[in-house]
Motif scaffolding. Structure first.
Motif, mmCIF file in Angstrom:
data_model
loop_
_atom_site.group_PDB
_atom_site.id
_atom_site.type_symbol
_atom_site.label_atom_id
_atom_site.label_comp_id
_atom_site.label_asym_id
_atom_site.label_seq_id
_atom_site.Cartn_x
_atom_site.Cartn_y
_atom_site.Cartn_z
ATOM 1 N N PHE A 22 0.840 -1.203 0.000
ATOM 2 C CA PHE A 22 0.000 0.000 0.000
ATOM 3 C C PHE A 22 0.872 1.249 0.000
ATOM 4 O O PHE A 22 0.582 2.215 -0.697
ATOM 5 C CB PHE A 22 -0.959 0.006 1.192
ATOM 6 C CG PHE A 22 -1.885 1.179 1.176
ATOM 7 C CD1 PHE A 22 -2.971 1.211 0.320
ATOM 8 C CD2 PHE A 22 -1.648 2.275 1.989
ATOM 9 C CE1 PHE A 22 -3.811 2.317 0.267
ATOM 10 C CE2 PHE A 22 -2.483 3.382 1.955
ATOM 11 C CZ PHE A 22 -3.571 3.402 1.091
ATOM 12 N N PHE A 91 -9.194 -1.458 3.955
ATOM 13 C CA PHE A 91 -8.944 -2.457 2.921
ATOM 14 C C PHE A 91 -8.460 -3.713 3.628
ATOM 15 O O PHE A 91 -7.790 -3.631 4.656
ATOM 16 C CB PHE A 91 -7.849 -2.004 1.950
ATOM 17 C CG PHE A 91 -8.169 -0.767 1.172
ATOM 18 C CD1 PHE A 91 -9.092 -0.799 0.133
ATOM 19 C CD2 PHE A 91 -7.547 0.435 1.466
ATOM 20 C CE1 PHE A 91 -9.378 0.354 -0.591
ATOM 21 C CE2 PHE A 91 -7.829 1.583 0.748
ATOM 22 C CZ PHE A 91 -8.746 1.543 -0.283
ATOM 23 N N ASP A 95 -7.310 -7.306 -0.497
ATOM 24 C CA ASP A 95 -7.614 -6.180 -1.397
ATOM 25 C C ASP A 95 -6.318 -5.582 -1.933
ATOM 26 O O ASP A 95 -6.165 -5.368 -3.136
ATOM 27 C CB ASP A 95 -8.368 -5.062 -0.671
ATOM 28 C CG ASP A 95 -9.800 -5.385 -0.321
ATOM 29 O OD1 ASP A 95 -10.418 -6.235 -0.986
ATOM 30 O OD2 ASP A 95 -10.303 -4.766 0.633
ATOM 31 N N VAL A 96 -5.411 -5.296 -1.031
ATOM 32 C CA VAL A 96 -4.173 -4.616 -1.412
ATOM 33 C C VAL A 96 -3.290 -5.508 -2.274
ATOM 34 O O VAL A 96 -2.723 -5.061 -3.269
ATOM 35 C CB VAL A 96 -3.409 -4.132 -0.160
ATOM 36 C CG1 VAL A 96 -2.068 -3.524 -0.542
ATOM 37 C CG2 VAL A 96 -4.245 -3.137 0.625
ATOM 38 N N GLU A 100 -4.782 -4.285 -6.615
ATOM 39 C CA GLU A 100 -4.075 -3.012 -6.494
ATOM 40 C C GLU A 100 -4.795 -1.893 -7.235
ATOM 41 O O GLU A 100 -4.896 -0.776 -6.722
ATOM 42 C CB GLU A 100 -2.646 -3.144 -7.031
ATOM 43 C CG GLU A 100 -1.780 -4.061 -6.227
ATOM 44 C CD GLU A 100 -0.403 -4.238 -6.850
ATOM 45 O OE1 GLU A 100 -0.061 -3.481 -7.786
ATOM 46 O OE2 GLU A 100 0.328 -5.126 -6.396
ATOM 47 N N VAL A 103 -7.799 -0.691 -5.231
ATOM 48 C CA VAL A 103 -7.378 0.078 -4.055
ATOM 49 C C VAL A 103 -6.899 1.461 -4.491
ATOM 50 O O VAL A 103 -7.302 2.479 -3.923
ATOM 51 C CB VAL A 103 -6.282 -0.684 -3.271
ATOM 52 C CG1 VAL A 103 -5.657 0.196 -2.207
ATOM 53 C CG2 VAL A 103 -6.868 -1.959 -2.657
ATOM 54 N N THR A 106 -9.807 3.624 -5.466
ATOM 55 C CA THR A 106 -10.561 4.092 -4.305
ATOM 56 C C THR A 106 -9.878 5.304 -3.687
ATOM 57 O O THR A 106 -10.530 6.308 -3.386
ATOM 58 C CB THR A 106 -10.713 2.962 -3.262
ATOM 59 O OG1 THR A 106 -11.449 1.890 -3.862
ATOM 60 C CG2 THR A 106 -11.437 3.454 -2.018
#
Length: 116
Positions: A22, A91, A95-96, A100, A103, A106
């Protein structure tokens, strides 16, 4: 438990693969002037990522967040941060690591297009 500052320092040295990924996803935003902090103390809590200018906290949640105790703790923390004016975006690790683009999009939807 350590005081929040010591705890945050320790967590920065022990980031999960999802947290490291992230942080890399944030690069275009950081390069464009959005200042982010990792494992930052806010009051009695340590948040995974915070952009104070945007009043945005991002949490990258692993398995410990999905039991009854984790859900209750997260609800208290989110309520505390909301009282301070923060928006909390969560997240999952998956998700991460597996989405990608989703994320990133978003975060882009919240902050706008990153500056070149």
């Amino acid at each position: 438990m350590d005081d929040p500052v010591s705890f945050a320092r320790r967590l920065r040295g022990e980031q999960t693969p999802a947290e490291r990924r992230f942080w890399a996803l944030l690069h275009p935003f950081r390069a464009g002037g959005w200042h982010w902090r990792r494992q930052a103390p806010i009051g009695p809590y340590v948040v995974d990522f915070v952009c104070k200018r945007a009043l945005l906290v991002v949490e990258i949640d692993g398995d410990s967040h999905y039991g009854a105790e984790g859900i209750a703790h997260d609800a208290r923390r989110t309520a505390y941060l909301a009282r301070l004016g923060y928006r909390v975006q969560r997240f999952t690790n998956l998700d991460v690591l597996d989405n990608e683009d989703g994320v990133f999009n978003t975060v882009r939807g919240i902050l706008g297009e990153p500056e070149p």
